[in-house]
Design a protein around this motif. Structure first.
Motif, short mmCIF file in Angstrom:
data_model
loop_
_atom_site.label_atom_id
_atom_site.label_comp_id
_atom_site.label_asym_id
_atom_site.label_seq_id
_atom_site.Cartn_x
_atom_site.Cartn_y
_atom_site.Cartn_z
N GLU A 295 0.83 -1.21 0.00
CA GLU A 295 0.00 0.00 0.00
C GLU A 295 0.86 1.26 0.00
O GLU A 295 0.52 2.25 -0.65
CB GLU A 295 -0.94 -0.01 1.20
N LEU A 296 2.00 1.23 0.73
CA LEU A 296 2.92 2.36 0.71
C LEU A 296 3.44 2.60 -0.70
O LEU A 296 3.49 3.73 -1.18
CB LEU A 296 4.07 2.10 1.68
N PHE A 297 3.83 1.51 -1.37
CA PHE A 297 4.28 1.62 -2.76
C PHE A 297 3.17 2.18 -3.65
O PHE A 297 3.40 3.08 -4.46
CB PHE A 297 4.72 0.24 -3.26
N PHE A 298 1.96 1.66 -3.49
CA PHE A 298 0.85 2.05 -4.36
C PHE A 298 0.52 3.53 -4.20
O PHE A 298 0.36 4.25 -5.19
CB PHE A 298 -0.38 1.19 -4.05
N TYR A 299 0.41 4.00 -2.95
CA TYR A 299 -0.01 5.38 -2.73
C TYR A 299 1.09 6.38 -3.10
O TYR A 299 0.81 7.43 -3.68
CB TYR A 299 -0.43 5.57 -1.27
N THR A 300 2.34 6.06 -2.80
CA THR A 300 3.42 6.99 -3.16
C THR A 300 3.62 7.04 -4.67
O THR A 300 4.10 8.05 -5.20
CB THR A 300 4.75 6.59 -2.49
N HIS A 301 3.24 5.98 -5.37
CA HIS A 301 3.40 5.98 -6.82
C HIS A 301 2.44 6.96 -7.51
O HIS A 301 2.63 7.27 -8.69
CB HIS A 301 3.21 4.57 -7.38
N GLN A 302 1.43 7.42 -6.77
CA GLN A 302 0.54 8.43 -7.34
C GLN A 302 1.21 9.78 -7.43
O GLN A 302 0.65 10.73 -8.01
CB GLN A 302 -0.75 8.53 -6.50
N LEU A 303 2.41 9.89 -6.87
CA LEU A 303 3.18 11.13 -6.98
C LEU A 303 3.71 11.37 -8.39
O LEU A 303 4.38 12.37 -8.64
CB LEU A 303 4.36 11.10 -5.99
N TYR A 304 3.40 10.44 -9.31
CA TYR A 304 3.83 10.66 -10.69
C TYR A 304 3.23 11.95 -11.24
O TYR A 304 3.82 12.59 -12.14
CB TYR A 304 3.44 9.46 -11.57
N VAL A 305 2.09 12.37 -10.70
CA VAL A 305 1.48 13.63 -11.14
C VAL A 305 2.41 14.79 -10.78
O VAL A 305 2.67 15.68 -11.60
CB VAL A 305 0.10 13.81 -10.48
N VAL A 306 2.89 14.80 -9.52
CA VAL A 306 3.82 15.85 -9.08
C VAL A 306 5.11 15.79 -9.90
O VAL A 306 5.64 16.82 -10.33
CB VAL A 306 4.13 15.67 -7.58
N PHE A 307 5.60 14.58 -10.11
CA PHE A 307 6.84 14.39 -10.86
C PHE A 307 6.74 14.98 -12.26
O PHE A 307 7.64 15.73 -12.70
CB PHE A 307 7.15 12.89 -10.93
#
Length: 737
Positions: A295-307
């Motif tokens: 879940e940590l991996f999944f939620y932090t991967h949504q930072l692709y928008v910021v990236f």
């Protein structure tokens, strides 16, 4: 293992009259021309990226940039056409190719391959080269791709380094200043290389991309390429940042430089934010973190928008356009997946097996196509409002036009909640399941139908897609549809014998009365944690809850292998809309108001991409949904008939003492060994002796250790190169985010 040679399962004469249309010679010609054009475009695109660092290419690129000089698109348009345009053009041509191919392309292709598979034939995609190490099992084709990427990185770094030394040698500077300049120049070039890697990064994760459908790479394989590219890209961008940080720290201006946000030139602070988001995604995507803290991996991967957004602010519109093509295709796919996932899907029935596995039968529209090796992403809101989990489809598309099935092993909290919700449903009440589905995804063509000889190796719940394969083959035997498999060996390893009840999901007796006349099937079960058969072996019981369907809500066909025409219109119209929006912005805002800020123009570029997907793509989605509703209106009565048939099948399967001839026949073909693991060397050598010089498709679905063992044995057998031996073609069907 005794196996005799059989005649091919079906010949072209066996196919029902009129089943295959007589195709004009123009269709293969058009397809060949389209493939050739796409190959030339792709090759030119790769060459332009590879040669970009070379000095002798600068005059050529300058002439290209001058083509759009003075137009509304300017320098940004030149870079976009050169580095993003080719991949979008290939996507357009892929749409035309799939449109020309038609829905019956697979069956005709299967028939045409019979003459090609008489003798073993080496294939780059199915020959395992590496079986251990950080990349997992790597085929020859994938290994070539890895080498080419590594060669590009080494070539680019070497060329840029030589150019930097030549440049600095012209100036009489102290060694310290030369070193600092060298660091900053190296950082600049690492950033350029990272942008070109980024151009490829988003292509594999566009799950339902029409481009992936054309290449015929399923998403579970493409995900591996995204992981490899992600590690490479972040490594390059990290070096890009580290070079600058070291140089600024030596000069004593680190904090001042990091906080810079220039209007003209590269804005540093957005780059710091983008890199920080990328590093957080990178660290949490490492295998130990992903495995234990998904879940940590999944939620932090949504930072692709910021990236992505802050990267555009960092480099401006013209540099961002280098990687914009792949990102735009990903945005198109992401919007479609969002629209598809908003729809609630009916659960026709849910079955709890004694081995701790749940079977869900989901409603789907007739025109939504998939094959026996597809998978779906499933959300059950009673278990979690945010989590989506991938599951292999366990049913054949020929099992029914209006449903598909998945098998779910109860392992974690999410699956336990799912099982409890099913058990708690009382008869006559509405089910406590609110489901949404993304997909189905997978190969555009069912490659298991293209081998006359198959070895299916499964571990535990990995038997799920193979049940779909067997069901698909049985249906094709019954309906006399094109199908090459005539020898199938199933090797299934489980921990406990109760897991063997999963085979009850394969309803042989209701599909075909006598498959042994046309299919040579052998099933070898291995129970690894039991030394002998339990007393209750053979007694299979399961509790079934058949849910009443009140809404007639089927899966949406917006994603996956849905309607090719709508998917093509969506991609083409959204791309045209993006170009129009960029032109209008330049004409009525950027030039009249003299907007020169790099970061602001980068922001406008990203906003135009998103707006084109929402406005132009959204219009297509609305019309697509209206077409879906109209089509479903004509299908509802047929759906009800199929659900009744499904209910009768489930009731038949619940009979405890079913001794039908078909089940007895299937039991006769099955051997179960206790306290042993499969000895693949012994099995493959026995197959080699019995089957002779043929192509053998080996499909593995299970944990990485199982894949490694089978791939190693395939490689070993192939490298021995027996004169009268077979060639084993390794295929993996295991999905791992």
């Amino acid at each position: 293992m005794t196996m005799s040679a059989l005649q091919p399962l079906l010949s072209s004469e066996d196919v029902k009259p009129g089943y295959l249309k007589k195709r004009s010679f123009l269709v293969p010609l058009v397809k060949w021309v389209l493939k050739a054009i796409m190959l030339v475009i792709f090759f030119a695109w790769v060459v332009s990226i590879f040669l970009y660092p070379a000095e002798f290419m600068r005059p050529i690129y300058q002439k290209w940039y001058n083509l759009t000089d003075g137009t509304i698109f300017g320098f940004t348009g030149s870079l976009f056409l050169l580095f993003s345009g080719p991949i979008l053009l290939i996507a357009f041509l892929s749409f035309l190719y799939l449109l020309v191919s038609g829905e019956e392309e697979l069956e005709e292709y299967v028939i045409s391959r019979k003459k090609e598979t008489k003798f073993p034939k080496f294939r780059l995609w199915t020959f395992p080269v590496l079986v251990d190490g950080p990349f997992g099992v790597v085929s020859a084709a994938e290994f070539i791709g890895i080498i080419l990427f590594a060669a590009y990185i080494l070539w680019a770094v070497s060329i840029y380094t030589i150019q930097h030394f030549n440049l600095l040698s012209k100036f009489d500077l102290p060694s310290k200043e030369k070193s600092l300049f060298m660091l900053e120049l190296s950082g600049l070039r690492f950033g350029t290389i990272g942008l070109f890697c980024l151009a490829f990064l988003f292509l594999p994760i566009a799950r339902g991309s029409i481009l992936l459908r054309f290449i015929n790479i399923p998403f579970e394989h493409a995900t591996r390429y995204h992981i490899w590219l992600g590690h490479l890209t972040m490594m390059i961008f990290t070096l890009h940042g580290v070079c600058y940080v070291i140089a600024w720290a030596i000069q004593g201006t680190l904090l001042e430089e990091l906080l810079q946000w220039k209007n003209i030139g590269v804005a540093i602070l957005p780059g710091v934010i983008s890199l920080a988001a990328g590093l957080l995604m990178w660290v949490t995507s490492l295998h130990p973190v992903r495995k234990h803290y998904f879940e940590l991996f999944f939620y932090t991967h949504q930072l692709y928008v910021v990236f992505v957004v802050f990267l555009a602010l960092h480099v401006g519109d013209f540099l961002f356009s280098i990687a914009a093509g792949g990102i735009f295709l990903f945005l198109l796919d992401r919007f479609l997946r969002f629209c598809q996932s908003r729809k609630t899907v009916d659960v026709i029935s849910a079955t709890c097996l004694p081995c701790g596995t749940v079977e869900l039968v989901l409603s789907k529209p007739r025109y939504l196509r998939y094959n026996a090796l597809s998978f779906v992403f499933l959300q059950v809101r009673e278990s979690s409002l945010l989590q989506w989990h991938p599951f292999s489809v366990s049913s054949s598309p020929l099992d029914g036009s209006y449903h598909l099935s998945v098998l779910i092993k109860v392992l974690g909290e999410w699956t336990k909640k799912l099982r409890d919700n099913i058990i708690d449903v009382r008869e006559g009440e509405q089910p406590g399941l609110t489901t949404s589905v993304e997909g189905p995804y997978g190969h555009e063509s069912a490659y298991h139908l293209m081998y006359e000889n198959l070895i299916l190796v499964a571990g535990g719940i990995g038997i799920s897609p193979f049940l779909a394969i067997l069901s698909d083959i049985f249906h094709r035997i019954k309906e006399k549809k094109p199908c090459l498999p005539r020898k199938v060996l199933v090797i299934w390893a489980v921990k406990k014998s109760k897991e063997l009840s999963l085979f009850s999901a394969l309803d042989v007796e209701s599909i075909t009365p006598s498959f042994t006349e046309k299919l040579q099937l052998e099933i070898q079960n291995y129970v690894t944690q039991e030394s002998e058969a339990p007393l209750e072996e053979g007694k299979q019981s399961k509790s079934t809850n058949s849910f009443k369907n009140a809404k007639n809500s089927s899966m949406s066909a917006l994603v996956g292998t849905g309607n090719t025409i709508w998917a093509g219109i969506y991609v083409v119209l959204s791309t045209i809309g993006f170009i129009i929006l960029m032109g209008l912005l330049d004409l009525f805002y950027i030039k009249p108001f003299q907007i020169n800020s790099w970061w602001f123009k980068g922001l406008l570029f990203v906003v135009s991409m998103i707006a084109s997907v929402l406005i132009f793509g959204g219009l297509v989605v609305i019309l697509w949904n209206l077409w879906e509703k109209r089509s479903l209106g004509h299908e509802n009565h047929m759906i009800d008939d199929e659900k009744n048939d499904r209910k009768q099948i489930l009731e038949t399967l619940m009979k405890p003492n079913d001794t039908s001839q078909e089940k007895l026949e299937l039991a006769r073909l099955t051997t179960t060994r206790y306290g042993h693991r499969p000895d693949f060397q012994e099995i493959f050598e026995s197959v080699s002796e019995c089957w002779g010089p043929v192509n053998i498709g080996v499909i593995v679905c299970g944990p990485p250790t199982l894949q490694t063992s089978v791939a190693r044995e395939c490689r070993s057998q192939n490298l021995r190169g027996r004169r009268n031996g077979p060639l084993f073609h390794f295929n993996s069907h295991s999905f791992d985010l």
